[in-house]
Structures are given as structure tokens and as C-alpha cells.
Design a protein around this motif. Structure first.
Motif, PDB file in Angstrom:
ATOM      1  N   LEU A 203      -9.047   2.001   2.202  1.00  0.00           N
ATOM      2  CA  LEU A 203      -7.715   1.457   1.918  1.00  0.00           C
ATOM      3  C   LEU A 203      -7.010   2.274   0.838  1.00  0.00           C
ATOM      4  O   LEU A 203      -5.800   2.494   0.902  1.00  0.00           O
ATOM      5  CB  LEU A 203      -7.830   0.010   1.429  1.00  0.00           C
ATOM      6  CG  LEU A 203      -7.612  -1.105   2.436  1.00  0.00           C
ATOM      7  CD1 LEU A 203      -7.741  -2.449   1.726  1.00  0.00           C
ATOM      8  CD2 LEU A 203      -6.256  -1.012   3.111  1.00  0.00           C
ATOM      9  N   ILE A 204      -7.788   2.703  -0.153  1.00  0.00           N
ATOM     10  CA  ILE A 204      -7.197   3.426  -1.276  1.00  0.00           C
ATOM     11  C   ILE A 204      -6.640   4.784  -0.839  1.00  0.00           C
ATOM     12  O   ILE A 204      -5.710   5.302  -1.453  1.00  0.00           O
ATOM     13  CB  ILE A 204      -8.251   3.558  -2.404  1.00  0.00           C
ATOM     14  CG1 ILE A 204      -8.333   2.249  -3.176  1.00  0.00           C
ATOM     15  CG2 ILE A 204      -7.949   4.719  -3.354  1.00  0.00           C
ATOM     16  CD1 ILE A 204      -7.028   1.800  -3.807  1.00  0.00           C
ATOM     17  N   LEU A 206      -4.875   5.152   1.599  1.00  0.00           N
ATOM     18  CA  LEU A 206      -3.605   4.858   2.283  1.00  0.00           C
ATOM     19  C   LEU A 206      -2.457   4.568   1.321  1.00  0.00           C
ATOM     20  O   LEU A 206      -1.305   4.476   1.761  1.00  0.00           O
ATOM     21  CB  LEU A 206      -3.787   3.626   3.195  1.00  0.00           C
ATOM     22  CG  LEU A 206      -4.266   3.859   4.635  1.00  0.00           C
ATOM     23  CD1 LEU A 206      -5.547   4.650   4.682  1.00  0.00           C
ATOM     24  CD2 LEU A 206      -4.447   2.530   5.356  1.00  0.00           C
ATOM     25  N   ILE A 207      -2.743   4.390   0.031  1.00  0.00           N
ATOM     26  CA  ILE A 207      -1.669   3.916  -0.839  1.00  0.00           C
ATOM     27  C   ILE A 207      -0.678   5.033  -1.167  1.00  0.00           C
ATOM     28  O   ILE A 207      -1.032   6.210  -1.219  1.00  0.00           O
ATOM     29  CB  ILE A 207      -2.202   3.279  -2.141  1.00  0.00           C
ATOM     30  CG1 ILE A 207      -2.885   4.301  -3.020  1.00  0.00           C
ATOM     31  CG2 ILE A 207      -3.135   2.126  -1.834  1.00  0.00           C
ATOM     32  CD1 ILE A 207      -3.236   3.760  -4.389  1.00  0.00           C
ATOM     33  N   ALA A 208       0.559   4.595  -1.358  1.00  0.00           N
ATOM     34  CA  ALA A 208       1.661   5.547  -1.542  1.00  0.00           C
ATOM     35  C   ALA A 208       1.398   6.496  -2.707  1.00  0.00           C
ATOM     36  O   ALA A 208       1.613   7.702  -2.576  1.00  0.00           O
ATOM     37  CB  ALA A 208       2.970   4.782  -1.762  1.00  0.00           C
ATOM     38  N   ASP A 209       0.955   5.972  -3.840  1.00  0.00           N
ATOM     39  CA  ASP A 209       0.665   6.830  -4.998  1.00  0.00           C
ATOM     40  C   ASP A 209      -0.744   7.390  -4.889  1.00  0.00           C
ATOM     41  O   ASP A 209      -1.602   7.157  -5.754  1.00  0.00           O
ATOM     42  CB  ASP A 209       0.825   6.046  -6.303  1.00  0.00           C
ATOM     43  CG  ASP A 209       2.287   5.780  -6.627  1.00  0.00           C
ATOM     44  OD1 ASP A 209       3.158   6.500  -6.095  1.00  0.00           O
ATOM     45  OD2 ASP A 209       2.557   4.866  -7.410  1.00  0.00           O
ATOM     46  N   ALA A 212      -1.863   8.667   0.577  1.00  0.00           N
ATOM     47  CA  ALA A 212      -0.804   8.049   1.399  1.00  0.00           C
ATOM     48  C   ALA A 212      -0.986   8.337   2.886  1.00  0.00           C
ATOM     49  O   ALA A 212      -0.013   8.622   3.590  1.00  0.00           O
ATOM     50  CB  ALA A 212       0.583   8.497   0.916  1.00  0.00           C
ATOM     51  N   LEU A 213      -2.221   8.262   3.365  1.00  0.00           N
ATOM     52  CA  LEU A 213      -2.481   8.546   4.781  1.00  0.00           C
ATOM     53  C   LEU A 213      -1.670   7.597   5.658  1.00  0.00           C
ATOM     54  O   LEU A 213      -1.628   6.391   5.433  1.00  0.00           O
ATOM     55  CB  LEU A 213      -3.964   8.396   5.100  1.00  0.00           C
ATOM     56  CG  LEU A 213      -4.910   9.365   4.390  1.00  0.00           C
ATOM     57  CD1 LEU A 213      -6.330   9.170   4.902  1.00  0.00           C
ATOM     58  CD2 LEU A 213      -4.471  10.814   4.556  1.00  0.00           C
ATOM     59  N   SER A 214      -1.054   8.155   6.678  1.00  0.00           N
ATOM     60  CA  SER A 214      -0.151   7.420   7.561  1.00  0.00           C
ATOM     61  C   SER A 214      -0.476   7.759   9.005  1.00  0.00           C
ATOM     62  O   SER A 214      -1.100   8.787   9.296  1.00  0.00           O
ATOM     63  CB  SER A 214       1.292   7.830   7.229  1.00  0.00           C
ATOM     64  OG  SER A 214       2.154   7.649   8.324  1.00  0.00           O
TER      65      SER A 214
ATOM     66  N   LEU B 203      -2.858  -5.022  -2.350  1.00  0.00           N
ATOM     67  CA  LEU B 203      -3.155  -3.635  -1.964  1.00  0.00           C
ATOM     68  C   LEU B 203      -2.361  -3.243  -0.717  1.00  0.00           C
ATOM     69  O   LEU B 203      -1.904  -2.101  -0.599  1.00  0.00           O
ATOM     70  CB  LEU B 203      -4.643  -3.494  -1.651  1.00  0.00           C
ATOM     71  CG  LEU B 203      -5.554  -2.940  -2.736  1.00  0.00           C
ATOM     72  CD1 LEU B 203      -6.972  -2.860  -2.200  1.00  0.00           C
ATOM     73  CD2 LEU B 203      -5.092  -1.572  -3.210  1.00  0.00           C
ATOM     74  N   LEU B 206       0.950  -1.699  -0.882  1.00  0.00           N
ATOM     75  CA  LEU B 206       0.998  -0.339  -1.415  1.00  0.00           C
ATOM     76  C   LEU B 206       0.819   0.737  -0.348  1.00  0.00           C
ATOM     77  O   LEU B 206       1.020   1.921  -0.629  1.00  0.00           O
ATOM     78  CB  LEU B 206      -0.108  -0.151  -2.473  1.00  0.00           C
ATOM     79  CG  LEU B 206       0.210  -0.499  -3.919  1.00  0.00           C
ATOM     80  CD1 LEU B 206       0.732  -1.917  -4.054  1.00  0.00           C
ATOM     81  CD2 LEU B 206      -1.000  -0.298  -4.811  1.00  0.00           C
ATOM     82  N   ILE B 207       0.414   0.365   0.868  1.00  0.00           N
ATOM     83  CA  ILE B 207       0.056   1.415   1.828  1.00  0.00           C
ATOM     84  C   ILE B 207       1.291   2.111   2.394  1.00  0.00           C
ATOM     85  O   ILE B 207       2.362   1.518   2.529  1.00  0.00           O
ATOM     86  CB  ILE B 207      -0.843   0.888   2.967  1.00  0.00           C
ATOM     87  CG1 ILE B 207      -0.113  -0.092   3.870  1.00  0.00           C
ATOM     88  CG2 ILE B 207      -2.097   0.267   2.396  1.00  0.00           C
ATOM     89  CD1 ILE B 207      -0.911  -0.457   5.108  1.00  0.00           C
ATOM     90  N   ALA B 208       1.099   3.387   2.711  1.00  0.00           N
ATOM     91  CA  ALA B 208       2.212   4.237   3.140  1.00  0.00           C
ATOM     92  C   ALA B 208       2.921   3.650   4.358  1.00  0.00           C
ATOM     93  O   ALA B 208       4.148   3.615   4.398  1.00  0.00           O
ATOM     94  CB  ALA B 208       1.689   5.644   3.452  1.00  0.00           C
ATOM     95  N   ASP B 209       2.175   3.200   5.359  1.00  0.00           N
ATOM     96  CA  ASP B 209       2.799   2.619   6.548  1.00  0.00           C
ATOM     97  C   ASP B 209       3.076   1.142   6.312  1.00  0.00           C
ATOM     98  O   ASP B 209       2.556   0.262   7.021  1.00  0.00           O
ATOM     99  CB  ASP B 209       1.905   2.808   7.778  1.00  0.00           C
ATOM    100  CG  ASP B 209       1.889   4.243   8.260  1.00  0.00           C
ATOM    101  OD1 ASP B 209       2.819   4.999   7.909  1.00  0.00           O
ATOM    102  OD2 ASP B 209       0.951   4.624   8.973  1.00  0.00           O
ATOM    103  N   ALA B 212       4.825   0.375   0.914  1.00  0.00           N
ATOM    104  CA  ALA B 212       4.548   1.623   0.183  1.00  0.00           C
ATOM    105  C   ALA B 212       4.993   1.550  -1.272  1.00  0.00           C
ATOM    106  O   ALA B 212       5.547   2.515  -1.809  1.00  0.00           O
ATOM    107  CB  ALA B 212       5.188   2.816   0.900  1.00  0.00           C
ATOM    108  N   LEU B 213       4.730   0.415  -1.919  1.00  0.00           N
ATOM    109  CA  LEU B 213       5.141   0.261  -3.312  1.00  0.00           C
ATOM    110  C   LEU B 213       4.493   1.338  -4.174  1.00  0.00           C
ATOM    111  O   LEU B 213       3.308   1.607  -4.075  1.00  0.00           O
ATOM    112  CB  LEU B 213       4.746  -1.125  -3.841  1.00  0.00           C
ATOM    113  CG  LEU B 213       5.391  -2.326  -3.170  1.00  0.00           C
ATOM    114  CD1 LEU B 213       5.001  -3.612  -3.895  1.00  0.00           C
ATOM    115  CD2 LEU B 213       6.908  -2.186  -3.107  1.00  0.00           C
ATOM    116  N   SER B 214       5.296   1.929  -5.036  1.00  0.00           N
ATOM    117  CA  SER B 214       4.878   3.048  -5.865  1.00  0.00           C
ATOM    118  C   SER B 214       5.343   2.830  -7.291  1.00  0.00           C
ATOM    119  O   SER B 214       6.254   2.036  -7.553  1.00  0.00           O
ATOM    120  CB  SER B 214       5.509   4.326  -5.301  1.00  0.00           C
ATOM    121  OG  SER B 214       5.671   5.328  -6.285  1.00  0.00           O
ATOM    122  N   GLU B 215       4.713   3.566  -8.210  1.00  0.00           N
ATOM    123  CA  GLU B 215       5.151   3.501  -9.605  1.00  0.00           C
ATOM    124  C   GLU B 215       6.593   3.968  -9.732  1.00  0.00           C
ATOM    125  O   GLU B 215       7.307   3.569 -10.651  1.00  0.00           O
ATOM    126  CB  GLU B 215       4.205   4.347 -10.469  1.00  0.00           C
ATOM    127  CG  GLU B 215       4.388   4.191 -11.979  1.00  0.00           C
ATOM    128  CD  GLU B 215       5.471   5.088 -12.533  1.00  0.00           C
ATOM    129  OE1 GLU B 215       6.055   4.739 -13.574  1.00  0.00           O
ATOM    130  OE2 GLU B 215       5.743   6.151 -11.919  1.00  0.00           O
TER     131      GLU B 215
END
Lengths: 542, 542
Positions: A203-204, A206-209, A212-214, B203, B206-209, B212-215
């Protein structure tokens, strides 16, 4: 809330249900092979029953000895989804280590790429628990032993009935995979990953920061699948639905660059060495789609990252971790308050190890006193880590006392300073610190300063015994081809750059810095080489 | 792997340690108030000891009756991090429902915004378990009752000692928060969220798809914080380190548009109604930084999403879920194979409910037979959901048998078709389906067709009893102001669009479609209104 386990069968079924049309490409010895997730999933279901046919225990260890391939990814899923434990063997280990590891893990079967048989087969009579060797024919022109223990991967799959229905792993804390550390001291130690840790770590990615796997990504893991789960990229890609390109056995910079271009790869990841090798090739390849180059395994040289940024607009995305941390613990992602900084400062920040990713906690501890240290970017200490994908122990409890704290944190062995935003900057390994007159000298900082000399290719600094100061630094320097350099010139270069008492007592010129199986400096080898080193003119240590 | 709980204290300490400098802005009654995460965190620590001082039980329910504000976010953390259960009361409920819910949850304290006192105070003598009312002074010119049960929020915080050290919630399955469904039948039912479900759901934001919340984001949750955890945005923002803008009590389209522009908001989220209201204002506001408008709570009209795309380049990002699903279950994210489609087809896809997010499983079940239905985008069935943030039961086990399957899945009550990629397209609610002669008629499909008539403002279709066919459709239609329309015109409009046997037996013109407290069509009210409805010329049902 429902008691649904965080387990890899979810990742498998998700990929099978939603992303069956997505491609998996592998560069095999005899050419590229493209398959789809749907075909791959059907083969995973066959492979699960093959493991039954081979009589692998319900929780047996399934060894793999292979390159990055779509078939390796079949094992990544079939073993844990059927309750077994995937054990990725590092093909670059010394024979003695491989034998030790396979026996220690009690591997029952080893799946081996045909091209790697020459490395593995000479050892099989020393493997005590392995009953089957399954050869994955990657087209290599290598003889397959005529031995009852040897099976052909494709023949087994063709004969198997696909597992029907849903894979179920009811307890998320069940072991899913294991990996041995290529530790520089003592025997390798096993780290066991659970289904829970594997899913959370995926899952980590995939996160935007972060990476960011999509679903829109084409991901090429250059980092080997036997190297800390290829940094979680394979499971992350399956969860996100990304297309995957596997580089197979040809890991030369030329081959990697060709694949990146041909398949319009958007995300890749590997150790600094591969990107150093590819640097001269950037001008000849159109890498426009590439957006992220994950880089880890050792500190990313700032100059390397900047060269990539200047050449193709994509600096390295540095991640830090280790086998014991699954491996992603921190990522060097620029933050909003960095937006206005000059590019040189942003480059400095990118060369740090960065902030912990969500769910990971870090603390900075004095390696001598055990006291928590402040995050002022000056005070250094050992980084200790906690989180749901951080090891709590080694397999069979080995080496536990030393590496884990009483309150359950991992001692990473990495010495760092941390800034007020929680961004980590590594300065050394605890065991490489040099204790001189009660004060610490950071060997990595000294090395970085020496390697900044234009005539120096590589440098490693180790401790040598000293009668008065207990330890003093010895610099081991590799001069660039065609250049000459003296010890005096090295010291003169350092004098304006470090404290006087940090200056090495001696400089030795060597042909190359010895490396571990994953490409890190092996200071252990250097310490052995220079054991009992006597600095000219100093009183011998008795 | 370490046995580290997935718990909100991690989210709190992460925000406090790494994002202390980030701003939280609230539009209060008397002007904007800006604070930092560091100041907020210090107040959370004070609030935790306030709960002790007020003698709230170790796992007591802490009611909130408030707008979206940074102070509401203090309660979002202080209650669960100190072991209590955050209970967000829906300020739009009828008094009877509020009284029922507060008593059913056994709230011990209610934190209420001063501007909302006139709604709450008339009920307090019917609240059986609430011992304290803590008034959060938002500047509203409203009298505060002189009553020993009433406290001032700021006075309590000022007098409190901040909790020192780390918050610890050792068992991730501990209750963290609860929310009552504004169900359209029977009493409201409580859904209890665990620390585990809250962290995993955060979590996913936060994911890209996805969101996608980011700092780097500035997030404004317009969706109320009492509406299914504001869709997980508050905890997601704290995990990601996003800046947050809270709209406070003034939720007019004008106020929302002004805040979006002034604070350069990048991500916002709310029900379709607010975005419909803001549509005429888009031309007057510079919303360039806005990249994502999360929209849910009810189906997103395709035309609304397209109007936004055409006006500001940002279509709605539709998410589907419900109180029982924390709430995010699916998100309508376009995939790589949609990249080449014409914009109109992409708009059709965006109007679907989309694919399940990672960790959520769906299945399609015939509401009559219970058989699993194929994903062919034609066959419809009830969507059932499973996952670590999906409810397994209601608080105190109420209504359990009906809503949860024997194998532990949630019956969502939503009827949908699913395409081969797993993308959901809602067609109705199970209880709104009309069973005519053994076949289902989808009321939502009929409504959509009626609402496509240029003179129709709104339409709702309900079942009325029929002697021969058991049930038949009745269309309740709201005509646009200044227009006239006959029943015959409505039927004539439908004839080329739906099967003949779907045509409503009657059309009734009404002033407006009644709505629930969260803005959904209340067909229950319509069914009550038209109970015993007699179609002219038909045989009465006996």
C-alpha cells in the motif's frame, strides 16, 4: 468492522479480477516474452497445485534462485497464497552462504532459472532439505542435469489443474516470505515477512508522496527480486494494476536503457551502481515517459541524482531501508516548504534519506548511552525503527539480543542526524564509527570528502587500533585510472574540510573497495586485510 | 514482524512530529482563524486531559455537534487517542432522532458549537446519559445557558495540563469513532469504527489512483465532519501532512467558492448539491490550483461533472460508499485503457461509481435468489461489500440479520451492474426496486429518464400496490418554475426510452421531492404520502 485479514490473496484476486488485461513483459535470454495478468493468474493457480504435487509442506519454504521475470512473479504469489513461504535466494552470495541459508531456512524446493544452474547445481549435494529442483527454462544454453530431483517448470504447470476458487489466508500474521540479510558480520540472518506486513508495505508504494504506483504506470524493477522483495514493487504493482517490465538476466546498463525506452517505462528502481552505468547512455535514449527513478540500497550520490535531473529532468527518488524493514522506511520526497528553494538546496535535500513513510516510526539514540537524541540535524545517533513491516526478530531468534531493543524497536545500525522535520541524513554505520579519544569520527563523512577529490574513484575509511586514542582512521583510496596521487595530497585535500583530529593517521592506496553481494562497501573485508595495521612512526599497539 | 497496532495515535504523533508548521484555517462566524498543526497538537493534548477531568469513562462516547472546524478536528483526535469513542452527531437530524441516537450511544459529554446551541439545547432534558455540554464559542451571537452542566471549551483547555508522552492504543480493534446511519427505515443504526479501520481508510485517501492526498495539498472538506467521518479526509490530511481549510458554519456556495479561491485549495469534497449551487459562481473565481473535487453521498449527475470540466477543467471524482463502509468503497478513476476514448465516453465512465479501492471486495448478488451474478454490465444485483473498514454489525447488534450475510459481507442495499473491469454502475436501491409481475423495474433509471425532460426539475419513482402485478411504478414529478407539464407528456417522453411495461401507471405532480438529513431523496416519505394510492380506472387492491 469486519475481521478481514490483510493478506496477499486479496492482492492476487484484485489483480486477477480488475487488471487481467494488463501486460507483463520479460526480457528472457532468447527474446522478449509478453503475457497478461489473466494468463499469469491462471499459471499462479496451476503453480499452487504444483506445490501440492511436489509435497511441499503446508507452510514449507519455497526457494527461488532467479532473475526478475514474470515467472518469478508467479512464485511471488503462488507460494504465499497457498500458505507456503517464498524464500528468495540471493544469486550473488558466496556458495558457503547459499548452502547455509538454504539449510537454515529448510527450503523444500528451489525454483531456478536455467541460466543460473551453473551457480546452483554444484551446491545441491550440500543442501540438506531440498527435495526438488524446478528448472525455469529461460532459453539459456546450459545443460539441465539428468537427475530425479530435477523437474521442468513448464511441464509441471502444463500437467497441473488450476486451483479453483479463492485463496484464503485467514491469519494475516502468517509468514508469507523470507529474505536473509547479507550482513557483514556473522552468518546471514533470516527476516520473515507476514501477509500483513507485505500488504501494508505494498500500500505504501501507492501513496502520492512516494512511488505513487498507479494503474497508468509501466514499472520496471531493476532491483533484483531477491533483494528485499525488489523493494515491494512487485506486490505494489499488482495492487495498483501497473504494467510491469522485467529485465531478466541481462542487467547491463545498455539492456536496461533499451528496455526503459522501448516499453515507455514510467517508474523504475535500482541501486546507484546501475544508474551510474547508464549515465553515459542517457543521450542516446528517449526516456520521456520516465517520471520516477527509485534509488536505494546505499546512499545516492548527490552528483548522480543531479546528472539525471540535468540530462532527463528526473532526479533520483532516494529511499532508505534494509531487509529488516521490508525495506522502505524513509523516502526523500521534497515538501511544500522546499518549493521556493534554489535547485542546489533541493539537490542537497534529495540526497538525504528523507522522512519516514506513514506507519513507520523512527528515533535517534546515542549508541553509547542509549539516550534519545534531539532532531537538530547536528547531533547524531543510531536510527531505531518501529512499524508493522519492521522485523521484531530474526528467524529462529538468532542474533536477537543485539539487534532489537527491549521495547521492541529495530536497531538499524545506521548512524544519522535528523532535522526538525524528521528528515534523516545518514552519517555512518554504528560498526564503522571510529571512536577516537572518546569522540566519534564518522567514516562515511570522511569518505565523502575524500571522494570529492577529482583524482579519487572510491574511498573507504576504517578504524585501526591506537595506543593512546584507542582507534584512529585509516583511509583506503582507489585512484582513478591514469591518475597519480600521494597520501600527502589526500591529507592536504582534507585539511580545510574536516576537524584536525578527524584527519586519517594513514592513507593506503588499493585497487578497488571490496563489495558485498548487494554492492555495498565491505569494510569487514578491509578490516581483515588491514588487521594489525601499523602506522609508520607510531608506537605499536600491544 | 513487529506487532505494532494500526491506531490513530500514530497519525497524531506523525502530524505533530513532521507537520507542526502546516496551517489549519477555519472560517468561523466572526472571521477566519488560522492555527498550526503544532498548536493544534498541543490543544489535543490538553483536550485529552479535559476528558479525564470531566470524568468521561475510559471508553466513553464523546458526542460532537459541530461544523467543520479545526476545533472539531481536536475532538477527532483527543477522543480516540485517549481511548474514548468520537461520536459525531448529525446536526440536520430531526430532534427525535437526535435524542434516540445520543441515548442509544450513551454519550457522556457533547461538544457543541455555540451557533448550534439553539438546535441542541431544547433537547438536553431528554438526553439520559449526557452529563456535560461543552460550548465551543464560534462567535455566534447566541445566549449560552446558565446551567451547571455547561462548560466553556476554551476555559477548560486553558485550565488543563497537556497530556505528556505518547498516546497508546495497544489493540487496533479498539473502537475509535461511531456514526449513525440516517437510514430511511426504522431507527438510526450505529456503526462503530475501529482504530484499525480508521488508519487503513486514511491510507487509502493517499493513494495515487484516488484522492492522492499529499503534503503539497490544501484540502477543504465541505462534506460535514458528522457525515461518515467527512469521508476520511481529516485523518487522511493529518497522515499526509496536507494543509486544511475548514468552511465552518457558512456553507453557502458563495462562501465555499470564496474559500476555495482565497486559500488556493487543491482538493475538496462534498455532495452534489453544493457543487450544483456553486456552478453559476465558477466564472467569478480563480480556482486554478484546484485539482480534485471528490463527490459522493449520492450519484453524481454526469451533466454536473461535465459542466465543471468545461468551466474549470476539473470534473468530479465520484466515490461511492456509505456510513457502513467508512465510507470509501469505490472510486471512479479513469484507467489507462480509457486514455484514447472520446471525452463523452470518458464522461460516461466518470459518472459510474467505479472500481473498488484496494482492500475492498465487492460481489453482485441477485436480491431474490441470493445467487452471484456475472460482471457483464447488464445483469444487475445487490452490491455486497467486504473489507477491513466495512461494518460487520451495527452497534448493539441491531438490525444485524437483515443487513449482513451469513458469511460476513455487508448487504449495501444498492442495486448495480458491474462491468468486466469491476466498475460499478448503480441502478437502484434494493428497497426502491419495483417488482412487477416477477420482474424488477429500476426506479432510479426511470427517474433519470424523467429528469432528462427539459421541463422537469426533479422526479422520484415509487412502487404502488397492484392487484395483478403486485407492484407498479408511480412517478412523482417536480416541474421547473414557470413551466407546465401533463402526465401524458411525461409518459410520451418515456415511451421511446424504456420498455413498455416500465411505463408508470400514474404521474403525480408535487412541489418538491422530500429529502433526508444528508440530502438524499426520501422515498420513505413519498411512500407514506402516497400510501393506499389508487390509480384512476384501475381495480382497487384489497
Amino acid at each position: 468492522m469486519q475481521d478481514r485479514p490483510l493478506a496477499l490473496p486479496h492482492v492476487f484476486h484484485r489483480a486477477e479480477q480488475y487488471f487481467g488485461h494488463k501486460p507483463l513483459v520479460t526480457a528472457e535470454v532468447d527474446g522478449e516474452r509478453t503475457t497478461t495478468i489473466a494468463e499469469w493468474a491462471e499459471r499462479v493457480r496451476r503453480l499452487a497445485t504444483v506445490l501440492d504435487t511436489l509435497d511441499v509442506s503446508a507452510d514449507g519454504r519455497v526457494g527461488t534462485f532467479g532473475w526478475n521475470t514474470a515467472r518469478h512473479l508467479e512464485l511471488y504469489m503462488a507460494a504465499p497464497c497457498s500458505g507456503r513461504v517464498l524464500h528468495t535466494l540471493n544469486i550473488r552470495l558466496f556458495p558457503e552462504q547459499l548452502v547455509y541459508i538454504a539449510n537454515h531456512a529448510e527450503d523444500e524446493v528451489v525454483f531456478v532459472d536455467r541460466s543460473l544452474l551453473p551457480l546452483l547445481w554444484p551446491l545441491v549435494d550440500r543442501f540438506e532439505t531440498v527435495r526438488h529442483y524446478v528448472v525455469i527454462d529461460d532459453g539459456a544454453d546450459v545443460p539441465v542435469p539428468d537427475d530425479p530431483r530435477v523437474h521442468d517448470y513448464e511441464a509441471l504447470l502444463a500437467a497441473a489443474t488450476p486451483f479453483a476458487g479463492d485463496f484464503v489466508v485467514a491469519d494475516e500474521n502468517t509468514a508469507a516470505a523470507m529474505c536473509y540479510t547479507s550482513g557483514t558480520t556473522g552468518n546471514p540472518k533470516g527476516v520473515v515477512y507476514s501477509h500483513r506486513s507485505a500488504v501494508l508495505h505494498a500500500l505504501i508504494t501507492l501513496i502520492a508522496d512516494g512511488a505513487a504506483l498507479s494503474e497508468h504506470d509501466v514499472v520496471m524493477p531493476v532491483v533484483p527480486m531477491f533483494h528485499a522483495n525488489a523493494w515491494g514493487l512487485p506486490y505494489g504493482c499488482l495492487l495498483a494494476g501497473s504494467s510491469i517490465v522485467f529485465p531478466g538476466p541481462n542487467m547491463t546498463p545498455q539492456a536496461v536503457a533499451r528496455l526503459l525506452e522501448r516499453h515507455r517505462v514510467t517508474v523504475t528502481g535500482g541501486v546507484p551502481t546501475i544508474w551510474m552505468g547508464m549515465l553515459p547512455l542517457l543521450a542516446d535514449h528517449d526516456l520521456t515517459p520516465l517520471r520516477t527513478i527509485l534509488c536505494g540500497g546505499s546512499a545516492v550520490p548527490r552528483a548522480l541524482s543531479e546528472s539525471y535531473r540535468e540530462a532527463i529532468g528526473v532526479p533520483m527518488l532516494h529511499a532508505w531501508g534494509m531487509t529488516e524493514t521490508s525495506p522502505i522506511a524513509t523516502m526523500s520526497v521534497l515538501r511544500s516548504h522546499h518549493a521556493e528553494l534554489a535547485e542546489a538546496e533541493r539537490a542537497d535535500l534529495r540526497a538525504r534519506q528523507g522522512q519516514p513513510v506513514p506507519l513507520v516510526d523512527l528515533r535517534l539514540v546515542d549508541p553509547g548511552t542509549g539516550e534519545i537524541q534531539p532532531w537538530d540535524d547536528v547531533t547524531s545517533g543510531e536510527i531505531q525503527a518501529a512499524g508493522p513491516w519492521i522485523a521484531a526478530e530474526y528467524y529462529r531468534g538468532e542474533g536477537g539480543g543485539a539487534q532489537f531493543t527491549e521495547d521492541g524497536w529495530l536497531r538499524t545500525g545506521d548512524v544519522a542526524a535528523v532535522d526538525r522535520y524528521g528528515s534523516v541524513r545518514l552519517v555512518d554505520r554504528t560498526k564503522d564509527l571510529i571512536k577516537s579519544g572518546g569522540e566519534w569520527i564518522g567514516s562515511v563523512e570522511l569518505e565523502n570528502e575524500i571522494m570529492a577529490h577529482p583524482k579519487v574513484a572510491e574511498a573507504a575509511v576504517i578504524a585501526i587500533p591506537h595506543e593512546k586514542w584507542v582507534e584512529r582512521p585509516l583511509a583506503c583510496v582507489v585512484v582513478k585510472p591514469g591518475e597519480t596521487l600521494t597520501a600527502e595530497e589526500v591529507i592536504a585535500h582534507l585539511e580545510p574540510r574536516v576537524a584536525k583530529w578527524w584527519l586519517p593517521d594513514a592513507v593506503e592506496f588499493i585497487d578497488e573497495v571490496p563489495k558485498t553481494s548487494v554492492g555495498k562497501f565491505s569494510k569487514k573485508t578491509l578490516r581483515e586485510k588491514f588487521g594489525g595495521y601499523q602506522v609508520p612512526g607510531q608506537t605499536p599497539v600491544t
